[in-house]
Design a protein around this motif. Structure first.
Motif, PDB file in Angstrom:
ATOM      1  N   SER A  26       0.824  -1.245  -0.051  1.00 43.37           N
ATOM      2  CA  SER A  26      -0.098   0.074   0.036  1.00 43.37           C
ATOM      3  C   SER A  26       0.931   1.116   0.032  1.00 43.37           C
ATOM      4  O   SER A  26       1.041   1.796   0.986  1.00 43.37           O
ATOM      5  N   ASN A  27       1.173   1.662  -1.164  1.00 44.01           N
ATOM      6  CA  ASN A  27       2.487   2.798  -1.295  1.00 44.01           C
ATOM      7  C   ASN A  27       1.744   4.087  -1.561  1.00 44.01           C
ATOM      8  O   ASN A  27       2.232   5.082  -0.948  1.00 44.01           O
ATOM      9  N   ILE A  28       0.573   4.167  -2.094  1.00 46.22           N
ATOM     10  CA  ILE A  28      -0.376   5.397  -2.677  1.00 46.22           C
ATOM     11  C   ILE A  28      -1.426   5.388  -2.064  1.00 46.22           C
ATOM     12  O   ILE A  28      -2.069   4.571  -2.723  1.00 46.22           O
ATOM     13  N   PHE A  34       0.909  -3.432  -8.365  1.00 43.55           N
ATOM     14  CA  PHE A  34       0.833  -4.718  -9.061  1.00 43.55           C
ATOM     15  C   PHE A  34       1.626  -5.785  -8.726  1.00 43.55           C
ATOM     16  O   PHE A  34       1.443  -7.053  -8.779  1.00 43.55           O
ATOM     17  N   LYS A  35       2.938  -5.578  -8.061  1.00 45.06           N
ATOM     18  CA  LYS A  35       3.562  -6.549  -7.402  1.00 45.06           C
ATOM     19  C   LYS A  35       3.223  -7.275  -6.576  1.00 45.06           C
ATOM     20  O   LYS A  35       3.201  -8.459  -6.212  1.00 45.06           O
ATOM     21  N   HIS A  36       2.353  -6.605  -5.525  1.00 46.25           N
ATOM     22  CA  HIS A  36       1.823  -7.383  -4.487  1.00 46.25           C
ATOM     23  C   HIS A  36       0.530  -8.133  -4.870  1.00 46.25           C
ATOM     24  O   HIS A  36       0.112  -9.070  -4.167  1.00 46.25           O
ATOM     25  N   LYS A  75      -3.808 -10.547 -15.284  1.00 45.07           N
ATOM     26  CA  LYS A  75      -4.583  -9.080 -15.488  1.00 45.07           C
ATOM     27  C   LYS A  75      -5.379  -8.530 -14.199  1.00 45.07           C
ATOM     28  O   LYS A  75      -6.093  -9.531 -13.556  1.00 45.07           O
ATOM     29  N   ILE A  76      -5.063  -7.377 -13.858  1.00 45.75           N
ATOM     30  CA  ILE A  76      -5.694  -6.788 -12.768  1.00 45.75           C
ATOM     31  C   ILE A  76      -7.159  -5.943 -13.231  1.00 45.75           C
ATOM     32  O   ILE A  76      -6.948  -5.093 -14.095  1.00 45.75           O
ATOM     33  N   LEU A  77      -8.144  -6.442 -12.756  1.00 47.83           N
ATOM     34  CA  LEU A  77      -9.466  -5.886 -13.411  1.00 47.83           C
ATOM     35  C   LEU A  77     -10.227  -4.726 -12.334  1.00 47.83           C
ATOM     36  O   LEU A  77     -10.915  -3.864 -12.764  1.00 47.83           O
ATOM     37  N   THR A  78     -10.007  -5.011 -11.117  1.00 39.11           N
ATOM     38  CA  THR A  78     -10.336  -4.145 -10.058  1.00 39.11           C
ATOM     39  C   THR A  78      -9.211  -3.874  -8.950  1.00 39.11           C
ATOM     40  O   THR A  78      -8.320  -4.876  -8.629  1.00 39.11           O
ATOM     41  N   ALA A  79      -8.896  -2.483  -8.656  1.00 37.31           N
ATOM     42  CA  ALA A  79      -8.063  -2.434  -7.674  1.00 37.31           C
ATOM     43  C   ALA A  79      -8.159  -2.882  -6.358  1.00 37.31           C
ATOM     44  O   ALA A  79      -9.351  -2.812  -5.824  1.00 37.31           O
ATOM     45  N   PHE A  80      -7.124  -3.200  -5.587  1.00 36.48           N
ATOM     46  CA  PHE A  80      -7.152  -3.857  -4.139  1.00 36.48           C
ATOM     47  C   PHE A  80      -7.029  -2.665  -3.090  1.00 36.48           C
ATOM     48  O   PHE A  80      -5.935  -1.656  -3.631  1.00 36.48           O
ATOM     49  N   HIS A  81      -7.685  -2.986  -2.143  1.00 33.14           N
ATOM     50  CA  HIS A  81      -7.032  -1.862  -0.986  1.00 33.14           C
ATOM     51  C   HIS A  81      -6.610  -2.647   0.042  1.00 33.14           C
ATOM     52  O   HIS A  81      -6.772  -3.835   0.205  1.00 33.14           O
ATOM     53  N   ASP A 225      -1.438  15.255  -9.315  1.00 32.62           N
ATOM     54  CA  ASP A 225      -2.043  14.022  -8.613  1.00 32.62           C
ATOM     55  C   ASP A 225      -2.210  13.037  -9.644  1.00 32.62           C
ATOM     56  O   ASP A 225      -3.405  12.310  -9.309  1.00 32.62           O
ATOM     57  N   TRP A 226      -1.578  12.596 -10.368  1.00 31.05           N
ATOM     58  CA  TRP A 226      -1.543  11.303 -11.302  1.00 31.05           C
ATOM     59  C   TRP A 226      -0.581  10.234 -10.661  1.00 31.05           C
ATOM     60  O   TRP A 226       0.512  10.573 -10.136  1.00 31.05           O
ATOM     61  N   ILE A 227      -1.160   9.006 -10.868  1.00 27.50           N
ATOM     62  CA  ILE A 227      -0.317   7.756 -10.442  1.00 27.50           C
ATOM     63  C   ILE A 227      -0.509   6.876 -11.706  1.00 27.50           C
ATOM     64  O   ILE A 227      -1.381   6.807 -12.270  1.00 27.50           O
ATOM     65  N   PRO A 228       0.548   6.119 -11.622  1.00 28.43           N
ATOM     66  CA  PRO A 228       0.460   5.042 -12.962  1.00 28.43           C
ATOM     67  C   PRO A 228      -0.270   3.767 -12.265  1.00 28.43           C
ATOM     68  O   PRO A 228      -0.204   3.405 -11.188  1.00 28.43           O
ATOM     69  N   VAL A 229      -1.142   3.310 -13.018  1.00 28.91           N
ATOM     70  CA  VAL A 229      -1.842   1.856 -12.800  1.00 28.91           C
ATOM     71  C   VAL A 229      -1.453   0.805 -13.939  1.00 28.91           C
ATOM     72  O   VAL A 229      -1.206   1.172 -15.046  1.00 28.91           O
TER      73      VAL A 229
END
Length: 323
Positions: A26-28, A34-36, A75-81, A225-229
């Protein structure tokens, strides 16, 4: 990886596992990188073997077999929190290429509904370790996945005497190179760089590349306020890299799609006897998102600065990194 519960097998070839992402990922804000996410996929694979009576520890200690993930396509379809509880379903696919092949699906609850968050395909091989004392024969059910050397193989790249390997690998390409000695904590079963080590390499070289092009993650975060996904990543082992060898990693931008995503390739090599031996290759797709609040983000189109940096129009920096 925090594991809450493991349920019984659904069928002979399918297992389920409940697990949570690690806090480290949980970095940002509270989003998981994606690594985790791939670490969660890995844990589901190892638990699948465990549920089938083939834990990695026993395979190594009794049979001299190291469990190695040799291909990881996610493939990541939905972000994890960070506090999400995921359910991993692991299903066996038809074997191929001397590897156990598995499909991994991660789901998560969103608004009272179960949502598919990740779909991955994984290949697993059992690397025979020749060191140490005599071992028991491999279990019959996995004997077909045993190998004396990992890797699908790829053509080596000759290096002229006195030439810089990174200059040879990046010449004429929209690419960035990085050389770094492989530490023991990227390895497993005593000496080999493992799949999670290459995930770290891929994460690191993306960060170094963006900084080199003048669009570092912090720069775009502070100014826009941009981050890579990451919607998709894949890494395939081609040979074995060993502890304390220098890994020459090259990151090449392949395409920018409609200012929405860009796809790049990672290639890793070790220098042996005057030639660069490919040890892994991979691809990763990135988009960019704007942070709306501490919980939500939404995708944005690339602006000219980012597009020019990715395509090399704004200059290519040094073209190499250092650790």
């Amino acid at each position: 990886m925090s594991i809450n519960a493991t349920t019984a097998q659904d069928t002979q070839d399918t297992t389920r596992l409940e697990l949570r992402p690690r806090y480290e990922g949980s970095n940002i804000c509270t989003w998981i990188g994606f690594k985790h996410v791939n670490y969660m996929v890995e844990e589901a694979v190892y638990d699948h073997l465990r549920q089938h009576g083939l834990p990695a520890g026993r395979l190594y200690e009794r049979h001299g077999l190291g469990v190695d993930i040799t291909d990881l396509d996610t493939k990541i379809l939905t972000a994890f929190h960070i506090d999400d509880l995921a359910t991993a379903t692991v299903r066996r696919l038809p074997d191929g290429g001397g590897a156990l092949r598995l499909a991994v699906e991660l789901t998560v609850e969103r608004g009272g509904e179960t949502v598919k968050a990740v779909a991955a395909k994984v290949a697993v091989q059992l690397r025979l370790d020749p060191r140490g004392h005599a071992v028991e024969p491999p279990p019959a059910e996995v004997a077909g996945f045993v190998t004396g050397r990992l890797g699908a193989g790829a053509a080596a790249v000759p290096v002229p005497a006195g030439a810089d390997p990174l200059e040879v690998l990046t010449a004429g390409e929209n690419a960035f190179g990085w050389a770094w000695r492989m530490p023991y904590f990227y390895c497993h079963f005593t000496e080999r760089v493992q799949m999670s080590g290459y995930l770290r390499q891929l994460e690191e070289i993306v960060d170094l590349f963006l900084e080199d092009r003048g669009v570092s993650i912090k720069t775009l975060l502070d100014e826009q306020d941009w981050i890579p996904v990451v919607p998709h990543s894949r890494i395939t082992l081609l040979d074995e890299a060993r502890m304390e060898e220098t890994l020459y990693t090259v990151y090449t931008v392949e395409s920018v799609f409609k200012r929405l995503t860009y796809t790049s390739r990672m290639d890793a090599y070790v220098l042996r006897d005057g030639v660069l031996v490919p040890t892994a290759t991979g691809r990763i797709t990135h988009g960019w998102a704007v942070i709306e609040n501490r919980r939500d983000w939404s995708l944005v189109d690339f602006d000219d600065r980012l597009t020019d940096a990715l395509t090399g129009k704004a200059g290519r920096g040094t073209g190499r990194g250092s650790a």
